[in-house]
Design an enzyme around this catalytic site. Structure first.
Site, PDB file in Angstrom:
ATOM      1  N   HIS A 188     -11.615 -18.820 -18.179  1.00  0.00           N
ATOM      2  CA  HIS A 188     -13.021 -18.444 -17.969  1.00  0.00           C
ATOM      3  C   HIS A 188     -13.614 -19.131 -16.750  1.00  0.00           C
ATOM      4  O   HIS A 188     -14.597 -18.653 -16.185  1.00  0.00           O
ATOM      5  CB  HIS A 188     -13.845 -18.759 -19.223  1.00  0.00           C
ATOM      6  CG  HIS A 188     -14.202 -20.209 -19.380  1.00  0.00           C
ATOM      7  ND1 HIS A 188     -13.406 -21.097 -20.081  1.00  0.00           N
ATOM      8  CD2 HIS A 188     -15.251 -20.924 -18.920  1.00  0.00           C
ATOM      9  CE1 HIS A 188     -13.971 -22.293 -20.057  1.00  0.00           C
ATOM     10  NE2 HIS A 188     -15.089 -22.225 -19.352  1.00  0.00           N
TER      11      HIS A 188
ATOM     12  N   ASP B 170      -7.693 -19.290 -23.844  1.00  0.00           N
ATOM     13  CA  ASP B 170      -8.281 -19.613 -22.540  1.00  0.00           C
ATOM     14  C   ASP B 170      -7.337 -20.412 -21.657  1.00  0.00           C
ATOM     15  O   ASP B 170      -7.475 -20.393 -20.439  1.00  0.00           O
ATOM     16  CB  ASP B 170      -9.575 -20.397 -22.756  1.00  0.00           C
ATOM     17  CG  ASP B 170     -10.489 -20.311 -21.561  1.00  0.00           C
ATOM     18  OD1 ASP B 170     -10.462 -19.273 -20.879  1.00  0.00           O
ATOM     19  OD2 ASP B 170     -11.221 -21.273 -21.299  1.00  0.00           O
TER      20      ASP B 170
ATOM     21  N   SER C 210     -16.180 -27.659 -18.926  1.00  0.00           N
ATOM     22  CA  SER C 210     -15.031 -26.833 -19.296  1.00  0.00           C
ATOM     23  C   SER C 210     -13.759 -27.403 -18.680  1.00  0.00           C
ATOM     24  O   SER C 210     -13.740 -27.823 -17.526  1.00  0.00           O
ATOM     25  CB  SER C 210     -15.243 -25.398 -18.813  1.00  0.00           C
ATOM     26  OG  SER C 210     -16.283 -24.777 -19.523  1.00  0.00           O
TER      27      SER C 210
ATOM     28  N   CYS D 252       9.437   1.694  20.851  1.00  0.00           N
ATOM     29  CA  CYS D 252       9.904   0.658  21.762  1.00  0.00           C
ATOM     30  C   CYS D 252       8.786   0.076  22.613  1.00  0.00           C
ATOM     31  O   CYS D 252       8.948  -0.992  23.196  1.00  0.00           O
ATOM     32  CB  CYS D 252      11.012   1.210  22.660  1.00  0.00           C
ATOM     33  SG  CYS D 252      10.523   2.651  23.624  1.00  0.00           S
TER      34      CYS D 252
ATOM     35  N   HIS E 165      11.612   4.897  28.716  1.00  0.00           N
ATOM     36  CA  HIS E 165      12.279   4.026  27.750  1.00  0.00           C
ATOM     37  C   HIS E 165      12.021   2.567  28.123  1.00  0.00           C
ATOM     38  O   HIS E 165      12.259   2.173  29.268  1.00  0.00           O
ATOM     39  CB  HIS E 165      13.786   4.286  27.721  1.00  0.00           C
ATOM     40  CG  HIS E 165      14.144   5.708  27.424  1.00  0.00           C
ATOM     41  ND1 HIS E 165      14.027   6.272  26.181  1.00  0.00           N
ATOM     42  CD2 HIS E 165      14.622   6.698  28.239  1.00  0.00           C
ATOM     43  CE1 HIS E 165      14.415   7.535  26.214  1.00  0.00           C
ATOM     44  NE2 HIS E 165      14.776   7.824  27.462  1.00  0.00           N
TER      45      HIS E 165
END
Length: 986
Positions: free
Chosen positions: A192, A201, A235, A626, A699
């Protein structure tokens, strides 16, 4: 015996006395005086032993700064004296020895060995023996006791400094230490706390539980904990289940991990609860609702990353930077306030841009020393500051252009008028207006091109374009700071960011398929064979020479296709290279290399180690892709700080525009765009570009070379030369040839929308006023506000009550002291406000006070206007003063015409609302004082009982009750309640 007379004269009286001299033998001899006796001799004899030891003692300094002797033992003194005597004896013998001169050195008086026998030369060793020994590393192994001792030491260190420990088993468990219930305790991250609601939890295996039992045993582990002591924010705290008092749920393994409360019962995070209990449970995480909205949507909205995220930045620092970002983009006193949001939305675009620029600059200043850790925040605020920087718009130039061609609506004057209006609006232009302006510029370019038609046709037989035999000097490949000890280029951070290219546009070579599967490179009109198969080198020389020939592919001779011209002149970098006789230079066999980037078109090619990809396998560009090698070559000239931005721009801006099989013109245009952002790439060397006129393809040669030969070679060898193709006036066939493409396996390239693209930064009037109220009764806060945002003082004119409260607290005087030597305009504002407060206090009615304030707005506005200013509240103060001034002028005009404008009820309602805010601040201040007072009383009781005896407790309680009654008053309705509360605490 003879008698003699001796005369003695006493004053004026003369006396004669007879006497008989003694015989010579009876004269007494001379008395011998004994030697002088020293009174301190005995004392020195007693202290001689101490002084002797003190002679050999050393001096040391204690912790409090006292210097004292450190005495030697008798054995140490004996050794020191013995060494001293040996040195003195050796020195004496050396000084008393006879002088001697060494003229000849022999071995036992004989001949040297070199004269007795001839030296036989043995075999020469041409190698150097290996001197380095191989190191062997053993895997560290710990026993159970050693492991427990290690955990204990880590626990002590982390609990002291408030650090964290990560337990890694089948899954990772993060344990950090924070101060809870008066001591540092271990805390784990539950579900939580991450924004997830689950019936269980927190889950962990047995190994993790055992480690948690050791890590959780901090100081005060055995202290009793009551259920009523636990609050929100606790917590994940690990407690001892044997020391709990109150209504607690079940737990195990001696641990209790706090989850939340349901019907007064505290539950363990490892316990499995029902769906109903889970839904109605009050979780003990702070700001639970806010984090539910944040964490619940964070995972859904976040963008994919190319790395594994780790928690490397402290959460507290992240929260501080988040506050800086929020106040820089959407400033508000409360994030849930709809009024702040509405006022922000109602701002004009021009004012919004100005405040965005100012807030972005202030956000960078607030970031301070954390700029190096939060580089993404720094980059965002820097870009925001740059994009919102005010533009100096000259109305005179606009008027001159409008006077000249404003009435003309035919082309090209229509397009010029559109651009003139576009420049006047500056950064307020919309995307549509940008598009219209670009189209107008395109029309103007076409008009100019059609108007100046000077293209000439020349004879191709005289065309020569020789390739230089000299290699280009690349400064980035020659700088010692960017080379390692083997003179190899160091990519640095560029290597990491280059993974964006390798992950999207390259593929790994699968050894199982063999090199033959990658030899043929497909393009729209044919294929080209790579030399990747030649990585397997034949040892037979004839076979090797045969493979070096390549596969010849005939190309047409030099023609108009090989040239590019502009205004009748050849643009030689955009043409194919030729020999001295005018024939085209044909490409030869280019051998392959492993993991190299081959750049350079003239002279010898340069081989640069490719950046490391995600694996050690060989990489090859995907089919039709390329041209990415050109951007990879440009990355060499990019600084390490800009490498991330460069690779992202290529990925998100350039590649989506180029699409599949782009033309040379499009590729050159994107390179021109990148040159604007990164000027250092203008001289970046390119890989060799081969021109295939048969298939109209260019190329780009990579590290695997080319098995196919016979292609023409493009002369362009740098980015600045390649950019010449990005010109519509260039008459060239090559600029329309195809180069490379984009892979279909990258759908994420289309999703390039930034989550920060919308929104802005502004300090609204309401938020600034709340910030001012926060510091009126807090001197330290107000002092900091005056240093950071001095123009907050202007907002005091919104309420006469606030103005007089600031005057009574001496805030205006403090502002004058702080700014009198720094900026006199702010000191003048404070002086004007102080004088205004005196006049307002003399007014009898609220309407009269408002009239006095509105009348002073003009003088305050003149004193406040100070040109460009980086303070966040400067535009807000100007806006408030302008509104008050305009309102006063309008009301004055109406009043002179016989229409009174002030509505008493409206003014009273506004003042009542602002006064309540001021009273709430004062109430909070008083409440804090009461809390501190109660704490002091309780602490004084504790100190009193710890010093005095227990039987005086009753007397002390009566004293405390008397003090409380004196402070709160005997008739205070809360006095008895406070007394009872303090007595219970006692």
């Amino acid at each position: 015996m003879a008698t003699y007379t001796s005369t003695i004269q006493i004053g004026s009286i003369e006396c004669k006395l007879p006497y008989s001299p003694a015989p010579f033998g009876l004269v007494a001899g001379k008395r011998e005086v004994s030697t002088t006796t020293d009174p301190f001799a005995s004392l020195e004899m007693q202290l001689s032993a101490r002084l002797r030891r003190q002679e050999f003692a050393t001096i040391r300094t204690s912790k409090n700064g006292t210097c004292m002797y450190r005495y030697k033992t008798d054995a140490q003194i004996a050794r020191i004296q013995k060494k001293r005597e040996e040195r003195e004896r050796e020195e004496y013998n050396f000084q008393m020895a006879a002088s001697s001169v060494v003229s000849k050195i022999t071995i036992a008086g004989g001949e040297p060995p070199s004269k007795l026998e001839s030296q036989v030369r043995k075999g020469v060793i041409h190698t150097t023996p290996r001197m380095r020994t191989a190191k062997t590393y053993r895997t560290p192994k710990l026993t159970e006791g050693q492991m427990n001792h290690l955990i204990k030491q880590v626990k002590q260190i982390m609990s002291t400094k408030g650090g964290s420990v990560q337990l890694i088993s089948k899954k990772s468990t993060h344990v950090h230490y924070k101060e809870v219930l008066g001591s540092h305790r271990a805390v784990v991250c539950t579900a939580h706390m991450r924004g997830l609601r689950k019936r269980v939890d927190f889950r962990c295996d047995k190994w993790t539980v055992v480690r948690l039992q050791h890590l959780a045993r901090t100081d005060k582990w055995t202290n009793q904990v009551r259920a009523t002591d636990l609050r929100k924010g606790d917590s994940g705290v690990i407690l001892s289940n044997t020391n709990l008092k109150g209504h607690f749920g079940r737990s195990s393994e001696g641990l209790f991990i706090v989850r939340g409360s349901h019907e007064g019962k505290i539950y363990d995070a490892r316990s499995k609860v029902t769906q109903g209990v889970m839904d109605s449970m009050v979780q003990f995480s702070s700001a639970e609702s806010f984090w539910e909205g944040l964490d619940g949507n964070w995972a859904q909205m976040r963008y994919p990353t190319d790395h594994t995220c780790v928690a490397g930045i402290p959460v507290e620092d992240c929260g501080r930077v988040a506050a800086i970002m929020t106040h820089s983009i959407l400033p508000c006193y409360k994030i849930t306030c709809p009024t702040c949001a509405q006022q922000y939305a109602n701002l004009p675009a021009s004012d919004l841009l100005k405040i965005l620029h100012k807030h972005a600059s202030d956000g960078l200043n607030r970031l301070g020393a954390d700029k190096d850790r939060f580089v993404h925040v720094k980059k965002f605020l820097t870009i925001l500051e740059h994009l919102t920087e005010p533009v100096d718009l000259s109305l005179e130039i606009f008027n001159e252009v409008f006077k000249s061609i404003g009435e003309k609506q035919q082309s090209p004057f229509k397009n010029l008028n559109i651009l003139n209006n576009f420049f006047l609006k500056g950064k307020e232009n919309t995307a549509r207006e940008w598009q219209v302006a670009q189209l107008s510029l395109l029309e103007l370019a076409r008009f100019q091109k059609n108007r100046t038609d000077n293209i000439k046709k020349g004879d191709i037989s005289f065309f020569r374009n020789k390739l230089s035999a000299k290699a280009n000097w690349n400064l980035y490949l020659s700088c010692d700071n960017q080379l390692d000890k083997n003179a190899n280029f160091l990519w640095g951070q560029r290597e990491y960011h280059a993974k964006r290219f390798f992950s999207n546009y390259f593929e790994e070579i699968d050894p199982a398929k063999g090199y033959s599967a990658y030899e043929n490179r497909l393009h729209p009109n044919g294929t080209r064979k790579l030399a990747i198969g030649n990585l397997i080198v034949p040892l037979d020389l004839a076979e090797f020479r045969r493979k070096m020939k390549g596969d010849y592919k005939r190309q047409p001779g030099v023609s108009k296709k090989c040239t590019s011209s502009k205004d009748g002149n050849y643009v030689y970098p955009c043409c194919c290279t030729t020999l001295d006789d005018g024939s085209a230079v044909e490409s030869t066999f280019y051998p392959p290399t492993k993991k190299h980037l081959v750049i350079g078109n003239s002279g010898d090619q340069k081989y640069v180690d490719l950046p490391k990809g995600n694996s050690e396998m060989l990489y090859i560009a995907r089919q039709g892709f390329c041209y990415i090698n050109i951007f990879l070559a440009m990355l060499i000239n990019i600084s390490e700080e800009d490498a991330k931005d460069f690779t992202k721009k290529v990925r998100d801006m350039c590649v989506p525009k180029l699409g599949t099989w782009p033309t040379m013109m499009d590729l050159a245009t994107t390179c021109a765009q990148m040159k604007i952002f990164y000027p250092d790439v203008h001289d970046a060397e390119l890989p060799r570009i081969l021109v295939d006129h048969e298939t109209q393809t260019c190329h780009v040669v990579d590290s695997f070379g080319s098995q196919t030969t016979g292609y023409h070679i493009l002369k362009a060898s740098s980015v600045s030369q390649l950019i010449l193709f990005a010109n519509d006036e260039l008459e060239s066939d090559i600029k329309h040839y195809r180069v490379g493409g984009i892979p279909n396996a990258c759908p994420e390239l289309g999703s390039t929308i930034s989550p920060f693209r919308e929104g802005g930064v502004i300090m609204s009037e309401s938020a600034a006023l709340k910030l001012l109220l926060k510091g009126i009764f807090r001197p330290k806060v107000m002092r900091q506000l005056l240093l950071d945002e001095p123009y907050l003082l202007i907002l005091s004119i919104l309420s006469p009550g606030i103005l007089m409260a600031m005057y009574n607290n001496g805030i205006f005087e403090l502002a004058v002291k702080l700014w009198i030597n720094e900026k006199q305009s702010i000191a003048m504002i404070a002086s004007l406000l102080s004088a205004l407060a005196l006049r307002v206090s003399a007014a009898e009615t609220l309407v009269a006070q408002r009239i006095i304030i509105d009348t002073a707005a003009t003088d305050l506005l003149d004193a406040t206007c100070d040109g460009f200013n980086l303070h966040l509240t400067y535009p807000t103060a100007l806006m408030v003063l302008q509104v008050v001034k305009n309102r006063n002028e309008c009301d004055d005009t109406l009043f002179k015409a016989g229409f009174p404008s002030y509505n008493t009820s409206v003014v009273q309602i506004m003042e009542k609302k602002l006064s309540k805010s001021l009273e709430r601040c004062l109430e909070r201040f008083n409440l804090a004082g009461k809390i501190i007072r109660n704490m002091v009383l309780i602490q004084s009781k504790t100190l009193y009982h710890s010093v005095h005896k227990t039987h005086r407790k009753g007397r002390f309680e009566r004293v405390i009750q008397h003090i409380t009654t004196s402070i709160l008053g005997p008739r205070c309705p809360g006095g008895q309640r406070h007394c009872l509360r303090i007595e219970r605490a006692i």
